[in-house]
Design a protein around this motif. Structure first.
Motif, PDB file in Angstrom:
ATOM      1  N   ARG A 619      50.846  30.635  43.401  1.00 23.57           N
ATOM      2  CA  ARG A 619      50.437  30.346  44.556  1.00 23.57           C
ATOM      3  C   ARG A 619      50.979  29.097  45.284  1.00 23.57           C
ATOM      4  NH1 ARG A 619      46.711  32.831  47.654  1.00 23.57           N
ATOM      5  NH2 ARG A 619      46.006  31.632  49.735  1.00 23.57           N
ATOM      6  N   LEU A 620      51.289  28.134  44.488  1.00 19.57           N
ATOM      7  CA  LEU A 620      52.080  27.162  44.734  1.00 19.57           C
ATOM      8  C   LEU A 620      53.451  27.759  45.046  1.00 19.57           C
ATOM      9  CD1 LEU A 620      50.527  24.166  42.599  1.00 19.57           C
ATOM     10  CD2 LEU A 620      50.479  24.337  44.853  1.00 19.57           C
ATOM     11  N   ASP A 621      53.980  28.266  44.424  1.00 18.04           N
ATOM     12  CA  ASP A 621      55.633  28.916  44.266  1.00 18.04           C
ATOM     13  C   ASP A 621      55.421  29.613  45.505  1.00 18.04           C
ATOM     14  OD1 ASP A 621      56.411  27.983  42.003  1.00 18.04           O
ATOM     15  OD2 ASP A 621      56.045  29.470  40.771  1.00 18.04           O
ATOM     16  N   ALA A 622      54.524  30.584  46.026  1.00 18.42           N
ATOM     17  CA  ALA A 622      54.535  31.257  47.124  1.00 18.42           C
ATOM     18  C   ALA A 622      54.477  30.307  48.318  1.00 18.42           C
ATOM     19  CB  ALA A 622      53.284  32.187  47.086  1.00 18.42           C
ATOM     20  N   THR A 634      52.719  36.517  38.726  1.00 15.87           N
ATOM     21  CA  THR A 634      51.394  37.433  38.744  1.00 15.87           C
ATOM     22  C   THR A 634      51.624  38.866  38.151  1.00 15.87           C
ATOM     23  OG1 THR A 634      52.590  38.510  40.914  1.00 15.87           O
ATOM     24  CG2 THR A 634      50.913  36.578  41.312  1.00 15.87           C
ATOM     25  N   ARG A 635      52.907  39.390  37.859  1.00 15.95           N
ATOM     26  CA  ARG A 635      53.035  40.479  37.271  1.00 15.95           C
ATOM     27  C   ARG A 635      52.919  40.155  35.738  1.00 15.95           C
ATOM     28  NH1 ARG A 635      58.557  41.314  40.655  1.00 15.95           N
ATOM     29  NH2 ARG A 635      57.597  42.120  42.568  1.00 15.95           N
ATOM     30  N   ARG A 636      53.429  39.052  35.293  1.00 17.11           N
ATOM     31  CA  ARG A 636      53.137  38.795  33.832  1.00 17.11           C
ATOM     32  C   ARG A 636      51.814  38.515  33.613  1.00 17.11           C
ATOM     33  NH1 ARG A 636      56.309  34.704  33.873  1.00 17.11           N
ATOM     34  NH2 ARG A 636      54.866  33.026  34.070  1.00 17.11           N
ATOM     35  N   VAL A 637      50.872  37.924  34.290  1.00 17.80           N
ATOM     36  CA  VAL A 637      49.361  37.652  34.196  1.00 17.80           C
ATOM     37  C   VAL A 637      48.871  39.254  34.086  1.00 17.80           C
ATOM     38  CG1 VAL A 637      47.392  37.329  35.424  1.00 17.80           C
ATOM     39  CG2 VAL A 637      49.391  35.643  35.225  1.00 17.80           C
ATOM     40  N   LEU A 638      49.299  39.929  35.082  1.00 22.53           N
ATOM     41  CA  LEU A 638      48.439  41.257  35.023  1.00 22.53           C
ATOM     42  C   LEU A 638      48.681  42.129  33.683  1.00 22.53           C
ATOM     43  CD1 LEU A 638      49.015  42.567  38.723  1.00 22.53           C
ATOM     44  CD2 LEU A 638      46.651  41.846  37.619  1.00 22.53           C
ATOM     45  N   ALA A 639      49.946  41.741  33.242  1.00 21.82           N
ATOM     46  CA  ALA A 639      50.246  42.517  31.898  1.00 21.82           C
ATOM     47  C   ALA A 639      49.518  41.936  30.780  1.00 21.82           C
ATOM     48  CB  ALA A 639      51.849  42.575  31.810  1.00 21.82           C
ATOM     49  N   ALA A 640      49.403  40.504  30.894  1.00 19.59           N
ATOM     50  CA  ALA A 640      48.863  39.890  29.716  1.00 19.59           C
ATOM     51  C   ALA A 640      47.212  40.080  29.818  1.00 19.59           C
ATOM     52  CB  ALA A 640      49.169  38.565  29.905  1.00 19.59           C
ATOM     53  N   THR A 651      41.598  40.334  41.011  1.00 19.71           N
ATOM     54  CA  THR A 651      41.470  40.074  42.455  1.00 19.71           C
ATOM     55  C   THR A 651      42.575  38.939  42.732  1.00 19.71           C
ATOM     56  OG1 THR A 651      39.171  40.664  42.488  1.00 19.71           O
ATOM     57  CG2 THR A 651      39.855  39.333  44.401  1.00 19.71           C
ATOM     58  N   TYR A 652      42.529  37.935  41.881  1.00 17.47           N
ATOM     59  CA  TYR A 652      43.358  36.802  42.215  1.00 17.47           C
ATOM     60  C   TYR A 652      45.149  37.355  42.300  1.00 17.47           C
ATOM     61  CZ  TYR A 652      43.745  31.727  42.159  1.00 17.47           C
ATOM     62  OH  TYR A 652      44.297  30.379  42.680  1.00 17.47           O
ATOM     63  N   GLY A 658      50.116  38.984  47.581  1.00 13.45           N
ATOM     64  CA  GLY A 658      50.228  39.237  49.042  1.00 13.45           C
ATOM     65  C   GLY A 658      50.647  37.944  49.840  1.00 13.45           C
ATOM     66  N   LEU A 659      50.322  36.891  49.520  1.00 18.54           N
ATOM     67  CA  LEU A 659      50.883  35.602  49.987  1.00 18.54           C
ATOM     68  C   LEU A 659      52.219  35.564  49.774  1.00 18.54           C
ATOM     69  CD1 LEU A 659      50.306  32.793  51.478  1.00 18.54           C
ATOM     70  CD2 LEU A 659      49.929  31.853  49.066  1.00 18.54           C
ATOM     71  N   ALA A 660      52.654  36.084  48.841  1.00 23.65           N
ATOM     72  CA  ALA A 660      54.324  35.911  48.629  1.00 23.65           C
ATOM     73  C   ALA A 660      55.060  36.818  49.698  1.00 23.65           C
ATOM     74  CB  ALA A 660      54.463  36.366  46.945  1.00 23.65           C
TER      75      ALA A 660
END
Length: 897
Positions: A619-622, A634-640, A651-652, A658-660
């Protein structure tokens, strides 16, 4: 590779020797080497050939002592005792207590880890240092944790660490891996030397061909076999060769080999006394040595190869028990307890009691895993069913503290199988479910807790209520907010005094803010009953915008985690503080904490906390324009976490995506991701806007993509729960954004600014100002638009929010106002690495270098090095200047005046 006294000293491995020598001599970027190879492939002999610039400390794990806490660490520390004085006192005390150089209670495993790292660096300052650790697979767990901590953080060019293991799949982050394979045919012949002369040429050729250059197999087959049969590699066939050699010895020579095998790395004089007690003569020992089973190792004898140990100790149970009994008579404490345990088939309550005492001692030293192992063996030796169950539960608790979640769950299962009543089963379930949840199955954890609560409710309603309250945490991790509410309601009915924190958390996540705050205000002041509850309440304080309270609670959590060396607490506390500071616009601090949280969590295998920290960073990066980095995270998190059941992050992650996309100007993509977050949140019952702040982004994306009707629909839902500053202010902002009348828009933005004034959320306040500028310029109110754009631009620049500053600049340009971009005051602080920022922060809090080292679990030298870089990057000249100029101000700007 060494063979026998009749053969060449060493053959082959030139490339491997050069690689390890480069690490030892500081000619390699890596400071850590990892040698991997199957048993008998020549790891020990290779390590013996590593050249070093200065001092070398060589230690090895011992299968016989794998249960003794800090046994290997003590072997590392003792030769370096003269450098202990260089450590901060807190770290020195923790290290000296752990290796029994002073009496006391250990200050926590992390303090020991940091002290060991500091000791090696201090010793390296005096003289270049190489530490070699053989048989990593048998190093006691507390020592292994210290060694891996050192390996991950070792940066000193004058210190090198080389580890060796038989586990070909083992990895150590940052280590240079050296894999050992077999020798070539010519090298194999050269290795055998004079032994080859005893075999017919055909038999020698068969050995070389069959054994594929395996040094141990080559030597042992050449020694014990005529070559008439196909030669066996290490395994049952080679063990048969050793067994045959053992059976060919006289009785007392076999006893000598068994005693040496059982003694591990006991002192030579202890082994000598034990051998004398057993009636073993020097001739018996020489016979064992000539049979190729023992070898001289300095002042004592040792097994010729570690693989012999299970063969020897499994050959004759009566001989093995005799050896352990003699060793128990000559040892004390944990060593005595484990030797006695090795003599028992079945149960023995007296020996179990000694192991229980050893477990308590290990706990005092901070060796929680060793304590767990001792409790588990004590349980196996315990006769009475309930007493055995209690000891399995004690083992599970220690494994939980050690972060060995699988072992914690397994031993809790063993305790549960022996549970005689539902009250005891309830105690077990708390430990098992915590391990289960953090292992990645929160859904099972909360289901099991509810079942246990239902079982115990008829006889103990208070305990049932406490279990239901406990179940709210894994239910929340699983994204089941509706279930959390129901659990909290039932817990309150059964145990109102203990269910308060759980109910507060559930109400907050469900968006029932007013009753949650009323209940929170009514909770009794004082420390929560456990660290999990303390962490929940700290996060509640963040989500309810009680930032000063959150700061206090997180500070207490960090202090506790540092004092007791609980890495899981540190990981979660740093993640909470990262979330807090991201709201407050202290983005360099938030980034530093999120990196710290992720590092601790990844080391512990805690997927949930690691994912949360990664999404905070995303989120900070975005927000700062690093869109691709945010998307990748985010993709890495969802995969993990997809297979872990940590559904709250489902949800997060799309909210951050979306913000990105919104930052990148991809409004349709933003709508897709943000609608996904909205659907998931509604389905789970997550109505709290401050937990996953996606709704204002969704409304903006919908408006920019021309879907105003849907934007008004989402906004109407958002306004129903707009109690806190963020939802209330952004609801007014979105109304203003949708307005077609300049007076109506102006009134909406005015109300939004008034609400923003209640809470320190500079990024959101600046976004409101930017929306006001864009809207009022569109509605032909240029003067008001210029003022709002100018204020927004200043905050975005201070935060380092580049894309947003660009938009504000574009608004000013459209209004005919120039706004040269100035370097943000916070940019200098953002240029620090996360660890440099952490060092600067603790020093700015008034800590000395020693105190900073103790707080951050690093060496004093590391603190000094980081401070030097901080001063250089920031242009500071003194410690007092750092304290004065550290960023603590409002609006996200560093205080650099």
């Amino acid at each position: 590779m060494t063979a026998t006294t009749d053969s060449p000293t060493f053959v082959g491995r030139a490339t491997e020797i050069e690689t390890l020598a480069a690490i030892a001599a500081g000619r390699c970027p890596q400071r850590v080497g990892l040698v991997r190879g199957e048993p008998g492939i020549g790891k020990t002999e290779l390590l013996a050939r590593i050249g070093a610039r200065g001092r070398t400390v060589r230690v090895a794990g011992s299968e016989a002592e794998a249960h003794l806490p800090f046994a290997v660490l003590a072997d590392v520390v003792l030769p370096l005792r003269s450098s202990l004085a260089a450590l901060p006192e807190v770290q020195r005390e923790a290290l000296e207590v752990s290796v029994a150089l002073r009496a006391g209670r250990a200050g926590g495993s992390l303090a020991v880890c940091a002290a060991a790292l500091g000791l090696l660096e201090a010793a390296g300052e005096a003289e270049p240092l190489l530490v070699v650790v053989d048989d990593l697979q048998w190093v006691d767990t507390p020592s292994e944790e210290v060694l891996l901590f050192v390996a991950r953080r070792l940066r000193c060019a004058r210190v090198a660490l080389v580890l060796a293991t038989r586990d070909r799949g083992r990895t150590v982050p940052g280590a240079r891996v050296v894999d050992l394979d077999g020798l070539g045919a010519d090298e194999s012949r050269l290795l055998l030397g004079p032994l080859a002369e005893r075999l017919p040429p055909v038999a020698l050729d068969r050995l070389v061909e069959d054994l594929a250059g395996h040094p141990l197999a080559l030597v042992e087959n050449a020694r014990h076999s005529t070559g008439a049969r196909r030669a066996p590699r290490p395994g049952p066939a080679l063990e048969a060769l050793w067994t045959s050699a053992l059976e060919g010895l006289p009785d007392e020579a076999r006893v000598a080999v068994a005693a040496v095998a059982a003694a591990g790395s006991a002192d030579a004089d202890v082994v000598d006394r034990v051998l004398a007690d057993l009636g073993v003569s020097a001739r018996d020992q020489q016979l064992a040595e000539r049979a190729g089973l023992l070898r001289a190792d300095g002042a004592r004898r040792a097994l010729r190869h570690p693989l012999l140990r299970p063969v020897v100790l499994g050959a004759d149970p009566a001989v093995t028990r005799r050896a352990h009994t003699a060793l128990a008579a000559r040892t004390t404490g944990a060593r005595r307890a484990w030797h006695l345990a090795a003599t028992v088939d079945g149960t023995d309550d007296a020996v179990a009691a000694q192991l229980a005492a050893a477990a308590c001692s290990a706990t005092e030293l901070g060796g929680h895993r060793s304590a767990g192992e001792a409790w588990a063996r004590a349980a196996q030796l315990t006769t009475e069913r309930r007493h055995r169950a209690e000891r399995f539960l004690a083992a599970a608790r220690e494994f939980l503290l050690a972060g060995a979640l699988d072992l914690a769950a397994g031993h809790a299962e063993a305790a549960a199988a022996l549970a005689g009543d539902v009250r005891f089963a309830a105690r077990v379930e708390v430990v098992r479910s915590r391990a289960t949840a953090w292992l990645g199955d929160p859904r099972r954890a909360y289901v099991d807790l509810v079942r246990a609560a239902d079982d115990v409710a008829p006889v103990d309603p208070g305990t049932a209520g406490a279990l239901l309250a406990e179940a709210t945490m894994p239910a929340g991790m699983a994204g089941r907010v509706h279930a959390m509410l129901d659990l909290a309601r039932r817990a309150t009915a059964l145990a109102p005094a203990s269910a308060g924190p759980a109910r507060v958390c559930a109400l907050v996540l469900a968006g029932q803010t007013a009753p949650a705050l009323a209940l929170l205000d009514g909770l009794e002041e004082g420390p929560p009953r456990d660290l999990q509850t303390a962490a929940q309440l700290a996060q509640v304080a963040v989500h309810t915008e009680r930032y000063e309270d959150a700061d206090r609670r997180v500070g207490a959590l960090l202090t506790t985690g540092r004092r007791h060396g609980v890495a899981a607490v540190l990981a979660y506390a740093h993640a909470i503080r990262a979330e807090l500071d991201s709201w407050r616009g202290r983005w360099p601090a938030a980034r530093a904490d999120a990196v710290e949280a992720r590092q601790w969590a990844e080391e512990l295998g805690e997927a949930g906390t690691a994912a949360l920290a990664t999404l905070i960073l995303a989120r900070l990066d975005a927000a700062t324009g690093a869109v691709e980095a945010a998307r990748e995270s985010t993709r890495r998190v969802l995969a993990a976490v997809g297979s872990h059941g940590i559904d709250c992050l489902q949800t997060y992650a799309p909210a951050v995506e979306g913000l990105a996309a919104l930052v990148a100007g991809e409004t349709d993509v933003a709508v897709e991701h943000l609608e996904q977050a909205h659907r998931r949140a509604r389905a789970d019952g997550l109505e709290a806007g401050n937990v996953v702040p996606y709704v204002p982004d969704l409304v903006e994306a919908l408006v920019r993509s021309g879907r105003e009707e849907r934007a008004r629909e989402v906004l109407a839902w958002w306004e129903t729960g707009a109690v806190l500053t963020f939802p209330a202010a952004t609801a007014h902002r979105c109304r203003g954004f949708l307005a077609d009348d300049p007076d109506e828009a102006g009134a909406c933005f005015s109300r939004a600014r008034e609400v923003h004034a209640r809470c320190d959320q500079p990024f959101e306040r600046a976004r409101t100002l930017l929306a006001e500028a864009e809207c009022l310029r569109r509605l032909r109110r240029p003067t008001a638009a210029r003022s709002a754009a100018r204020d927004a631009h200043a905050v975005f620049v201070a935060l380092g929010a580049g894309p947003w500053a660009d938009r504000a600049e574009a608004e000013l340009a459209a209004a005919g106002v120039s706004s040269p971009r100035r370097a943000p005051a916070a940019a200098a602080w953002a240029a620090l690495t996360p660890q440099e920022f952490q060092v600067a922060r603790v020093v700015a809090e008034g800590r000395s270098n020693d105190e900073a080292a103790a707080a951050l679990f690093v060496s004093r030298k590391t603190v000094e090095n980081h401070l030097t870089r901080v001063y250089r990057k920031l242009g500071l000249r003194s410690r007092s200047e750092l304290v004065r100029r550290f960023p603590v101000g409002t609006g996200g700007a560093a205080r650099l005046s």
